[in-house]
Design an enzyme around this catalytic site. Structure first.
Site, short mmCIF file in Angstrom:
data_model
loop_
_atom_site.label_atom_id
_atom_site.label_comp_id
_atom_site.label_asym_id
_atom_site.label_seq_id
_atom_site.Cartn_x
_atom_site.Cartn_y
_atom_site.Cartn_z
N HIS A 285 -1.63 7.89 8.56
CA HIS A 285 -0.65 8.44 7.61
C HIS A 285 -1.27 9.45 6.65
O HIS A 285 -2.35 9.26 6.12
CB HIS A 285 0.12 7.35 6.87
CG HIS A 285 -0.69 6.46 5.98
ND1 HIS A 285 -1.01 6.81 4.69
CD2 HIS A 285 -1.21 5.23 6.18
CE1 HIS A 285 -1.70 5.82 4.13
NE2 HIS A 285 -1.84 4.85 5.00
N ASP A 297 -7.93 5.66 2.88
CA ASP A 297 -6.52 5.27 3.09
C ASP A 297 -5.61 6.45 2.83
O ASP A 297 -5.17 6.66 1.71
CB ASP A 297 -6.19 4.10 2.17
CG ASP A 297 -4.83 3.50 2.48
OD1 ASP A 297 -4.24 3.85 3.52
OD2 ASP A 297 -4.34 2.69 1.67
N GLU A 331 3.70 6.42 4.33
CA GLU A 331 3.48 5.02 4.69
C GLU A 331 3.49 4.17 3.43
O GLU A 331 4.00 3.06 3.40
CB GLU A 331 2.12 4.87 5.41
CG GLU A 331 1.87 3.46 5.97
CD GLU A 331 1.11 2.51 5.04
OE1 GLU A 331 1.02 1.32 5.35
OE2 GLU A 331 0.62 2.96 3.97
N GLU A 332 2.89 4.71 2.37
CA GLU A 332 2.59 3.90 1.20
C GLU A 332 3.82 3.49 0.41
O GLU A 332 3.83 2.47 -0.26
CB GLU A 332 1.63 4.66 0.26
CG GLU A 332 0.27 4.97 0.85
CD GLU A 332 -0.61 3.73 1.04
OE1 GLU A 332 -0.13 2.60 0.83
OE2 GLU A 332 -1.77 3.91 1.44
N ASP A 359 -5.52 2.84 10.46
CA ASP A 359 -5.19 2.76 9.03
C ASP A 359 -5.93 1.60 8.36
O ASP A 359 -5.39 0.91 7.52
CB ASP A 359 -3.66 2.62 8.84
CG ASP A 359 -3.25 2.67 7.37
OD1 ASP A 359 -4.06 3.16 6.55
OD2 ASP A 359 -2.16 2.20 7.03
N HIS A 429 -6.70 2.13 -2.58
CA HIS A 429 -5.72 2.40 -3.65
C HIS A 429 -6.35 2.52 -5.04
O HIS A 429 -5.69 2.19 -6.03
CB HIS A 429 -4.64 1.28 -3.71
CG HIS A 429 -3.80 1.17 -2.50
ND1 HIS A 429 -2.80 0.26 -2.38
CD2 HIS A 429 -3.81 1.88 -1.34
CE1 HIS A 429 -2.22 0.37 -1.18
NE2 HIS A 429 -2.82 1.35 -0.55
#
Lengths: 473, 473
Positions: A285, A297, A331-332, A359, A429
């Site tokens: 993503h 990520d 995606e997030e 991912d 994140h």
């Protein structure tokens, strides 16, 4: 003497026509070429360098996301694929605003700052911030025990850590992330005025980790602000609350939700020579959270997926089936890119036989997690010996990847690359997900591992899924 | 409802007496406890923090090495082992002196500094430094081709990189390290006045990597100074030499060799309850090079080995056989600790059935490399399923570890922990081998993996080695 033998051997092999090799030997040679190309002349690392350092974070709806769409499309266009296109998709636009601020009152007139980050989708605090006593809980299930009486007017502090004894850190994540995702919606029902959550991080450090949260069906007027605090600060706060039960926490979030807007999945395709109507997808993503630079990520998954198609072109591997790289948007924050791709595929009645997602970061690849029936899974296990020279050993049934999940239809086989998971949540994140933590070789090994699997799936196809039980049920 | 089931299951298991479990189930439970203890209440990380940050580098003969001996002995004494002692061993004392300095003349009056580090055992340059034209070669075998005519009076620059396409980076290291180890001795024979070597590092960066070198039987008067340069500088210099063949390099090394001195192996033992005369060794080496802080080479192996014995004590595992932790002195600069330990063991006729070394860094463990005969190797392979939950998959025949090598006698089985090797040479023997790169979980997983193997070897012993071929030969 040794040299002479080697030279003779080389001559011997170069004269061996490929047709004299059995299929497993041929596959083994092709896979060796794929790894060599990725490790010696790979492009994944320099692509990621650009994505991470020149573009940076790519939260859905942001300028970074838009620039990433443009950059990856342009790069895919240089590879000589048969098609490259953008697929429109609506995405949310949530903006963090000015950096958050928080402290705990340790004694009258005395404070200690707390490292904090708003969770994605949170509402802001009131303009002057929110300040209240704190009630520490070990999970959502504790709320009913304390009840409205003890929770109303307070800040709920979810502090159940990820379990360090779980070997696969994604499992440990699954066991704790409900606090982040649903903690605010649940605490609001008991009259809490805000929520802070221990970061989803196995390590003790100062980075707060953001991530998606949902208010569920809570009306807008009832929504309360929610943020993650670093694991060090969670430990500190928990310790303080043991000796000072009435300690108050102040926090201020400045986030804002804007109307949804259009963005894009980026797609490239090498059209199959024999079975162009059978599609194989490889993807990651393109969006990220807005901390760090999103290298792990999922910048890594993006460039590895692009590299798979580049390796096919560079090595002149002409696939029988159509191979698509799909760089999914969002995606997030709602998975709208993955959903859109599957929706369009269904509308067009495209026959997707296989999809592979990366991912879980750029770390050294260990294998694949595969969603398919037993016979299909066995087909993949049968390829395991081909991967042994690369220390790829993990072939297990299990979940694949969020973005390709919507393709699940009972016949498409899905798989996820499984890199080593130990370090992933040190970065995930947070401001610690940055390019300097990418190890070039590991990224390249991952791309080669993915390309090798795609090579095999393309060459041999996928076994038809087992007929469903005849259903008198 | 789910909870009730879980509680009942827990009750059921707690009432199950261990004697009702078959041996594999019991082993599986014991191994789970070992991993839990290491991950949840491990001590390896805090020991390494002290060793790396409070003590630092531990080159044989240095104050750091002496302090490490004292610290680890003191810590072992807190564990309640049956014996802790020091074993005297003579070690070389080579001292780097003031930091090295080097540059290349890029144009008349214009220079560019080069990141350089003396190789361990090198002689110093003359007090004013050494300056000469450079001849770049791809290995020792090139020297004969150029001959004395082209080499005499010059600095030989060995620039064959480690091969990036080799998956196991230790193999890539073996394929390049002859340049570092023997490069100076060989170049001196052709009249070179100095040697610089591309660092043993797969990554392009600015760290020069030291390591041992040998002049062989070259008389002292013929010895020439030798140093490693960073991979970035090797690339730069090689590029420059293509356009400016007569570019001169200046370098100055200030190292000195002192007389050998006494140091110690540090040894702790839990004496076996049934077969105290059968010894099992687990170890790493206490010395390091004098760059960085030696966290990965081999602070990690030291604290993991200590942790193995601590886990036995904490979990109240009473071994049948005698288990020794041995912290070897001077692996890096002549292996005298390993040789001494084996020599004393032989003198005392101690029956060592097994030795395990951890000396490939703190990275996530993948398995073991085993030196034994086929039947013995198969015994280890038989234990593989017990390790599967921990993603330990690598059980292969191959080399074990340098320090335990001297124990090889045709009957002692040797093994090496095999962690993930991809990142190791980013750190090895350089200022980049520092504690901040240690991932706590990975270090702890390694210790638990070692302890689990030791648990199995202790419990089941080692199969007698196959009788030697009757030798009419």
């Amino acid at each position: 003497m040794k040299k002479i033998v080697l030279v003779s051997l080389a001559l011997f092999f170069s004269q061996l026509s490929f047709s004299q090799l059995d299929p497993a030997q041929l596959d083994s040679l092709e896979i060796r070429k794929i790894y060599d190309m990725s490790l010696l002349n790979g492009k994944s690392y320099s692509w990621l360098e650009h994505l991470s350092l020149k573009i940076g974070t790519r939260l859905s709806g942001s300028m970074g996301a838009q620039r990433a769409v443009e950059y990856t499309k342009k790069e895919l266009e240089t590879l000589g694929l048969d098609k490259v296109w953008l697929q429109p998709v609506m995405v949310p636009k949530w903006v963090r605003g000015a950096k958050e601020f928080a402290y705990v009152e340790t004694a009258p007139g005395s404070t200690r700052n707390i490292n904090i980050t708003a969770l994605g989708g949170s509402v802001a605090t009131p303009a002057g911030g929110a300040k209240a006593q704190v009630i520490e809980v070990q999970g959502i299930e504790d709320l009913a025990r304390y009840g409205e009486e003890q929770i109303k007017g307070k800040i709920v502090f979810y502090n159940r850590p990820m379990r360090a004894s779980v070997i696969n850190t994604f499992e440990a994540y699954s066991g704790a992330v409900d606090q982040r995702y649903s903690g605010a919606a649940e605490a609001a029902k008991y009259g809490a005025i805000g929520v802070i959550v221990r970061s989803m991080n196995l390590r003790l450090d100062d980075f707060p980790h953001t991530g998606s949260m949902s208010y569920g069906d809570l009306p807008v007027s009832k929504r309360i602000p929610t943020a993650a605090i670093s694991t060090n600060d969670a430990e500190y706060l928990s310790g303080l609350l043991k000796i000072k039960k009435d300690a108050e926490v102040y926090f201020k979030l400045n986030c804002q939700q804007f109307p949804d807007m259009e963005s894009f999945n980026v797609i490239g395709e090498i059209t199959g020579s024999q079975f162009p109507e059978e599609f194989i997808v490889v993807g990651g993503h393109l969006d990220s959270w807005d901390l760090g630079d999103g290298s792990n990520d999922d910048g890594a998954g993006v460039v590895q997926s692009m590299e798979v198609l580049r390796l096919f072109k560079e090595l002149n591997l002409k696939p029988k089936r159509s191979i698509r790289v799909v760089l999914f948007m969002n995606e997030e924050h709602g998975l709208s890119g993955g959903k859109k791709y599957a929706e369009v595929a269904k509308q067009k009645k495209e026959n997707h036989i296989f999809a592979l997602e990366s991912d879980e970061g750029s770390f050294n690849p260990r294998g694949f997690s595969i969603e398919g029936d037993k016979a299909q899974f066995q087909q993949f296990v049968g390829w395991k010996p081909l991967f042994k020279p690369y220390l790829i050993h993990y072939f297990e049934q299990g979940g694949s990847g969020a973005d390709i999940g919507p393709l699940k239809n009972g016949s498409t086989v899905l798989a996820g690359l499984r890199p080593d998971s130990q370090r992933y949540f040190d970065h995930h994140h947070s401001d610690n997900d940055v390019f300097e933590h990418i190890v070039k070789r590991e990224l390249e090994l991952g791309a080669a591992t993915m390309a090798s699997l795609i090579y095999l799936v393309d060459k041999y196809g996928i076994k038809a899924s087992e007929p469903l039980q005849s259903s008198g049920l």
